[in-house]
Scaffold this motif. Structure first.
Motif, PDB file in Angstrom:
ATOM      1  N   ALA A  34       8.270  -2.569  14.863  1.00 53.39           N
ATOM      2  CA  ALA A  34       8.016  -2.054  15.818  1.00 53.39           C
ATOM      3  C   ALA A  34       7.315  -0.395  15.314  1.00 53.39           C
ATOM      4  CB  ALA A  34       9.175  -1.306  17.532  1.00 53.39           C
ATOM      5  N   VAL A  35       6.995  -0.669  14.221  1.00 56.06           N
ATOM      6  CA  VAL A  35       6.877   0.710  13.453  1.00 56.06           C
ATOM      7  C   VAL A  35       4.937   0.497  13.157  1.00 56.06           C
ATOM      8  CG1 VAL A  35       7.145  -0.739  11.512  1.00 56.06           C
ATOM      9  CG2 VAL A  35       6.747   2.157  11.229  1.00 56.06           C
ATOM     10  N   ARG A  36       3.900   1.595  13.433  1.00 56.50           N
ATOM     11  CA  ARG A  36       2.956   1.321  12.835  1.00 56.50           C
ATOM     12  C   ARG A  36       2.758   1.506  11.267  1.00 56.50           C
ATOM     13  NH1 ARG A  36       2.799   3.190  17.647  1.00 56.50           N
ATOM     14  NH2 ARG A  36       1.961   2.107  18.892  1.00 56.50           N
ATOM     15  N   VAL A  37       1.842   1.307  10.412  1.00 52.42           N
ATOM     16  CA  VAL A  37       1.616   0.451   9.050  1.00 52.42           C
ATOM     17  C   VAL A  37       1.252   2.389   8.374  1.00 52.42           C
ATOM     18  CG1 VAL A  37       1.508  -0.240   7.051  1.00 52.42           C
ATOM     19  CG2 VAL A  37       2.169  -1.091   9.291  1.00 52.42           C
ATOM     20  N   ASN A  38       1.860   2.842   7.262  1.00 56.83           N
ATOM     21  CA  ASN A  38       1.383   4.275   6.106  1.00 56.83           C
ATOM     22  C   ASN A  38       1.862   3.714   5.252  1.00 56.83           C
ATOM     23  OD1 ASN A  38       0.208   5.797   5.623  1.00 56.83           O
ATOM     24  ND2 ASN A  38       1.602   7.681   6.316  1.00 56.83           N
ATOM     25  N   ARG A  39       1.752   2.720   4.795  1.00 59.38           N
ATOM     26  CA  ARG A  39       1.714   2.531   3.142  1.00 59.38           C
ATOM     27  C   ARG A  39       0.412   1.708   3.212  1.00 59.38           C
ATOM     28  NH1 ARG A  39       4.860  -1.327   5.882  1.00 59.38           N
ATOM     29  NH2 ARG A  39       6.019   0.001   7.562  1.00 59.38           N
ATOM     30  N   ASP A  40       0.608   1.164   1.530  1.00 61.80           N
ATOM     31  CA  ASP A  40      -0.602   1.188   0.980  1.00 61.80           C
ATOM     32  C   ASP A  40      -0.562  -1.107   1.037  1.00 61.80           C
ATOM     33  OD1 ASP A  40      -1.767   3.266  -0.061  1.00 61.80           O
ATOM     34  OD2 ASP A  40      -0.759   2.913  -1.964  1.00 61.80           O
ATOM     35  N   GLU A  41       0.996  -1.205   1.438  1.00 63.30           N
ATOM     36  CA  GLU A  41       1.364  -2.906   1.980  1.00 63.30           C
ATOM     37  C   GLU A  41       1.746  -3.059   3.089  1.00 63.30           C
ATOM     38  OE1 GLU A  41       0.938  -5.984  -1.030  1.00 63.30           O
ATOM     39  OE2 GLU A  41       0.754  -3.433  -2.720  1.00 63.30           O
ATOM     40  N   LEU A  42       2.189  -3.897   3.221  1.00 63.57           N
ATOM     41  CA  LEU A  42       2.923  -4.764   4.950  1.00 63.57           C
ATOM     42  C   LEU A  42       4.806  -4.119   4.198  1.00 63.57           C
ATOM     43  CD1 LEU A  42       1.296  -6.740   7.104  1.00 63.57           C
ATOM     44  CD2 LEU A  42       1.311  -4.645   7.251  1.00 63.57           C
ATOM     45  N   VAL A  43       4.278  -4.499   3.069  1.00 61.83           N
ATOM     46  CA  VAL A  43       5.988  -4.012   2.176  1.00 61.83           C
ATOM     47  C   VAL A  43       5.583  -2.972   0.989  1.00 61.83           C
ATOM     48  CG1 VAL A  43       6.423  -6.799   1.328  1.00 61.83           C
ATOM     49  CG2 VAL A  43       8.328  -4.616   1.845  1.00 61.83           C
ATOM     50  N   GLU A  44       6.869  -2.777   1.027  1.00 64.25           N
ATOM     51  CA  GLU A  44       6.825  -1.184  -0.299  1.00 64.25           C
ATOM     52  C   GLU A  44       8.222  -1.614  -0.905  1.00 64.25           C
ATOM     53  OE1 GLU A  44       2.741   0.677  -0.815  1.00 64.25           O
ATOM     54  OE2 GLU A  44       4.255   1.970  -0.338  1.00 64.25           O
ATOM     55  N   PHE A  45       8.444  -1.793  -2.554  1.00 63.73           N
ATOM     56  CA  PHE A  45      10.306  -1.381  -2.483  1.00 63.73           C
ATOM     57  C   PHE A  45       8.990  -0.348  -4.061  1.00 63.73           C
ATOM     58  CE2 PHE A  45      10.154  -5.790  -1.521  1.00 63.73           C
ATOM     59  CZ  PHE A  45      11.025  -5.667  -1.021  1.00 63.73           C
ATOM     60  N   GLN A  46      10.612   1.099  -3.899  1.00 65.60           N
ATOM     61  CA  GLN A  46      10.459   1.783  -4.699  1.00 65.60           C
ATOM     62  C   GLN A  46      11.781   1.687  -5.593  1.00 65.60           C
ATOM     63  OE1 GLN A  46       8.980   5.854  -3.754  1.00 65.60           O
ATOM     64  NE2 GLN A  46      10.934   7.205  -5.510  1.00 65.60           N
ATOM     65  N   VAL A  47      11.734   1.322  -6.263  1.00 70.44           N
ATOM     66  CA  VAL A  47      12.946   1.123  -7.316  1.00 70.44           C
ATOM     67  C   VAL A  47      12.798   2.630  -8.590  1.00 70.44           C
ATOM     68  CG1 VAL A  47      13.980   0.039  -9.014  1.00 70.44           C
ATOM     69  CG2 VAL A  47      12.658  -1.584  -7.243  1.00 70.44           C
ATOM     70  N   ASP A  48      14.130   2.997  -8.641  1.00 69.44           N
ATOM     71  CA  ASP A  48      14.025   4.485  -9.489  1.00 69.44           C
ATOM     72  C   ASP A  48      15.158   4.192  -9.802  1.00 69.44           C
ATOM     73  OD1 ASP A  48      12.413   6.287  -7.959  1.00 69.44           O
ATOM     74  OD2 ASP A  48      13.485   6.217  -6.117  1.00 69.44           O
ATOM     75  N   GLY A  49      15.452   4.917 -11.169  1.00 70.50           N
ATOM     76  CA  GLY A  49      16.206   4.527 -12.953  1.00 70.50           C
ATOM     77  C   GLY A  49      15.894   5.243 -13.242  1.00 70.50           C
ATOM     78  N   THR A  50      17.415   6.337 -14.189  1.00 66.22           N
ATOM     79  CA  THR A  50      16.694   7.062 -15.106  1.00 66.22           C
ATOM     80  C   THR A  50      15.910   6.886 -16.634  1.00 66.22           C
ATOM     81  OG1 THR A  50      18.642   5.459 -16.732  1.00 66.22           O
ATOM     82  CG2 THR A  50      19.877   6.462 -15.020  1.00 66.22           C
ATOM     83  N   GLU A  51      15.090   6.100 -16.176  1.00 64.51           N
ATOM     84  CA  GLU A  51      14.279   5.894 -17.848  1.00 64.51           C
ATOM     85  C   GLU A  51      13.053   6.006 -17.166  1.00 64.51           C
ATOM     86  OE1 GLU A  51      14.922   6.940 -20.820  1.00 64.51           O
ATOM     87  OE2 GLU A  51      16.619   7.347 -19.786  1.00 64.51           O
ATOM     88  N   GLY A  52      12.672   5.756 -15.354  1.00 69.83           N
ATOM     89  CA  GLY A  52      11.774   5.944 -15.098  1.00 69.83           C
ATOM     90  C   GLY A  52      11.576   4.791 -13.317  1.00 69.83           C
ATOM     91  N   SER A  53      10.520   4.880 -12.482  1.00 66.93           N
ATOM     92  CA  SER A  53      10.279   4.846 -11.099  1.00 66.93           C
ATOM     93  C   SER A  53       9.121   3.678 -10.661  1.00 66.93           C
ATOM     94  CB  SER A  53      10.512   5.811 -10.010  1.00 66.93           C
ATOM     95  OG  SER A  53      11.372   6.736 -10.489  1.00 66.93           O
ATOM     96  N   ALA A  54       9.334   2.468  -9.789  1.00 69.39           N
ATOM     97  CA  ALA A  54       7.784   2.164  -9.696  1.00 69.39           C
ATOM     98  C   ALA A  54       8.320   2.028  -8.347  1.00 69.39           C
ATOM     99  CB  ALA A  54       7.899   0.641 -10.291  1.00 69.39           C
ATOM    100  N   VAL A  55       6.918   1.684  -8.034  1.00 65.80           N
ATOM    101  CA  VAL A  55       6.404   1.523  -5.940  1.00 65.80           C
ATOM    102  C   VAL A  55       5.549  -0.789  -6.028  1.00 65.80           C
ATOM    103  CG1 VAL A  55       5.737   1.688  -3.862  1.00 65.80           C
ATOM    104  CG2 VAL A  55       6.624   3.455  -5.480  1.00 65.80           C
ATOM    105  N   ALA A  56       6.228  -1.428  -5.670  1.00 65.13           N
ATOM    106  CA  ALA A  56       5.782  -2.564  -5.489  1.00 65.13           C
ATOM    107  C   ALA A  56       5.558  -2.919  -4.771  1.00 65.13           C
ATOM    108  CB  ALA A  56       6.735  -3.431  -6.680  1.00 65.13           C
ATOM    109  N   GLY A  57       4.616  -3.760  -4.088  1.00 62.77           N
ATOM    110  CA  GLY A  57       4.107  -4.085  -2.459  1.00 62.77           C
ATOM    111  C   GLY A  57       4.188  -5.954  -3.224  1.00 62.77           C
ATOM    112  N   LEU A  58       3.503  -5.809  -2.038  1.00 62.35           N
ATOM    113  CA  LEU A  58       3.392  -7.353  -2.335  1.00 62.35           C
ATOM    114  C   LEU A  58       1.946  -8.192  -3.977  1.00 62.35           C
ATOM    115  CD1 LEU A  58       3.617  -9.315   0.858  1.00 62.35           C
ATOM    116  CD2 LEU A  58       5.475  -9.152  -0.301  1.00 62.35           C
ATOM    117  N   ARG A  59       1.700  -7.292  -4.364  1.00 64.55           N
ATOM    118  CA  ARG A  59      -0.269  -7.418  -4.557  1.00 64.55           C
ATOM    119  C   ARG A  59       0.442  -6.350  -5.430  1.00 64.55           C
ATOM    120  NH1 ARG A  59      -2.145 -12.405  -4.302  1.00 64.55           N
ATOM    121  NH2 ARG A  59      -4.184 -11.764  -5.889  1.00 64.55           N
ATOM    122  N   LYS A  60       0.498  -5.052  -6.075  1.00 68.70           N
ATOM    123  CA  LYS A  60       0.452  -4.095  -6.688  1.00 68.70           C
ATOM    124  C   LYS A  60       2.056  -3.092  -6.813  1.00 68.70           C
ATOM    125  CE  LYS A  60      -4.113  -3.708  -6.130  1.00 68.70           C
ATOM    126  NZ  LYS A  60      -5.545  -4.037  -7.634  1.00 68.70           N
TER     127      LYS A  60
END
Length: 383
Positions: free
Chosen positions: A265-291
């Motif tokens: 019940a959410v309208r998509v304002n992302r690049d993909e239908l699922v995204e994960f942002q991972v934050d660490g002390t040395e860097g961060s990443a945002v991953a979807g199913l493709r990118k």
């Protein structure tokens, strides 16, 4: 080359996932490429037997793809000594009993998740399969998709340093079914039929977190039904008794914290239908199913909070795309290949019924956490 025909009973191929991803994109794709080369001079040739309750629908699928074998008699197919492997992608409520029968018949098991409606049943299947000595696997497709494979590459390479947190956003608007047909079957919204987004998605989040970042050690969740009334495939209104959104916080072994929102019940304002942002002390990443995009510590901008002026920075442009560096096959097909090599070439494989039981456990504890309004420990489970 020696060609070995492998007869696979496929139960549930009239459903969207069973038909599209498992039959067409996996088994038939393997046939189109000439079979699966085991590397020892043997090529496996998968021969599917389409199982289900609706013979007419099964025959339509068989005719469309040039297949010969269909049946509505599961017991007869399981009794056939020439059938090696049983695959299940039925509705969740029907899965446990069918898999149990297949194990008793001595068939190797490959199944969609959740493997059962509760932890006791899921663990029971794992123990039965282990005692029977059959090989068994559970579909864990997300970790075989390009975006998460790139994310795992970063984790394995130490890109993040110490991982602090994971934030996941999943979902999309599923139409209620009154003025536009719903794009998910109505049973998904009835708890009595095994529906609910926690039961559906928490098993996914368990293996994604477990495989990439560490075992889930606690869960705190809030599950709710945002849309209480929907319309089924025949246009008939019904009460939605299952949760259609869940907001979860997961503590991981090693100290990282994951927060994942799941919603139909959410309208998509992302690049993909699922995204994960991972934050660490040395860097961060945002991953979807493709990118997958990264921002390293040395290239991190210095934002300054100032609500009095308009934002002029294009924050998304400050991230770097992770290159493919390899060809990515369909994730479902890739896991099918690994499982078939496990069965017929004894290749290593650990996405088994015990791994599937961990997903059921997390869903069960997530619902309990929501009902009781408290954080719950997730104990390790064993055979």
């Amino acid at each position: 080359m020696t060609r070995k025909t492998v007869r696979i009973a496929m139960n549930g191929v009239t459903g969207r996932m069973g038909h599209r991803q498992h039959l067409v994109r996996s088994i038939l794709a393997l046939r189109e490429q000439g079979g699966l080369d085991l590397g020892d001079g043997t090529v496996l040739w998968p021969e599917p037997i389409l199982l289900g309750r609706r013979e007419r629908a099964l025959r339509e699928i068989a005719e469309r793809h040039g297949l010969e074998h269909v049946s509505t008699d599961v017991d007869a197919v399981l009794a056939d000594p020439d059938v090696d492997l049983y695959f299940d992608s039925q509705a969740t409520s029907a899965r446990e009993e069918s898999v149990k029968k297949a194990i008793a018949a001595g068939k190797h098991i490959y199944t969609e998740k959740p493997t059962a409606t509760g932890l006791a049943g899921a663990l029971g299947l794992a123990r039965l399969a282990h005692a029977k000595g059959v090989k068994h696997g559970v579909v864990q497709d997300k970790i075989f998709l390009p975006g998460l494979l790139k994310l795992k590459r970063l984790v394995d390479g130490g890109f993040f340093g110490r991982i602090l947190s994971i934030r996941g956003e999943f979902g999309y608007w599923v139409f209620e079914g009154d003025w536009q047909p719903a794009q998910r079957p109505s049973w998904n919204y009835r708890a009595e039929d095994g529906g609910g987004i926690v039961v559906d998605m928490f098993p996914h989040w368990e293996y994604v977190l477990h495989e990439l970042f560490g075992r889930v050690t606690s869960v705190q969740a809030l599950a709710t039904t945002h849309i209480p009334r929907r319309w089924d495939e025949n246009g008939k209104p019904y009460d939605a008794t299952a949760d259609d959104a869940a907001y979860g916080v997961f503590e991981l072994e090693g100290g990282a914290i994951a927060q994942i929102n799941s919603s139909w019940a959410v309208r998509v304002n992302r690049d993909e239908l699922v995204e994960f942002q991972v934050d660490g002390t040395e860097g961060s990443a945002v991953a979807g199913l493709r990118k997958c995009r990264t921002q390293h510590r040395g290239a991190t901008p210095k934002p300054v909070w100032n609500p009095d002026v308009p934002a002029i920075e294009a924050f998304r442009d400050q991230w770097q795309e992770v290159p493919d560096n390899q060809e990515f096959d369909n994730g479902f097909k890739a896991q099918w290949e690994l499982f078939l090599k496990h069965v017929y070439a004894d290749a290593p494989y650990h996405w088994d019924l015990l791994a599937g039981a961990r997903g059921v456990q997390l869903a069960e504890l997530g619902l309990k956490s929501s009902a009781e309004g408290r954080r719950l420990d997730v104990p390790e489970i064993t055979l």
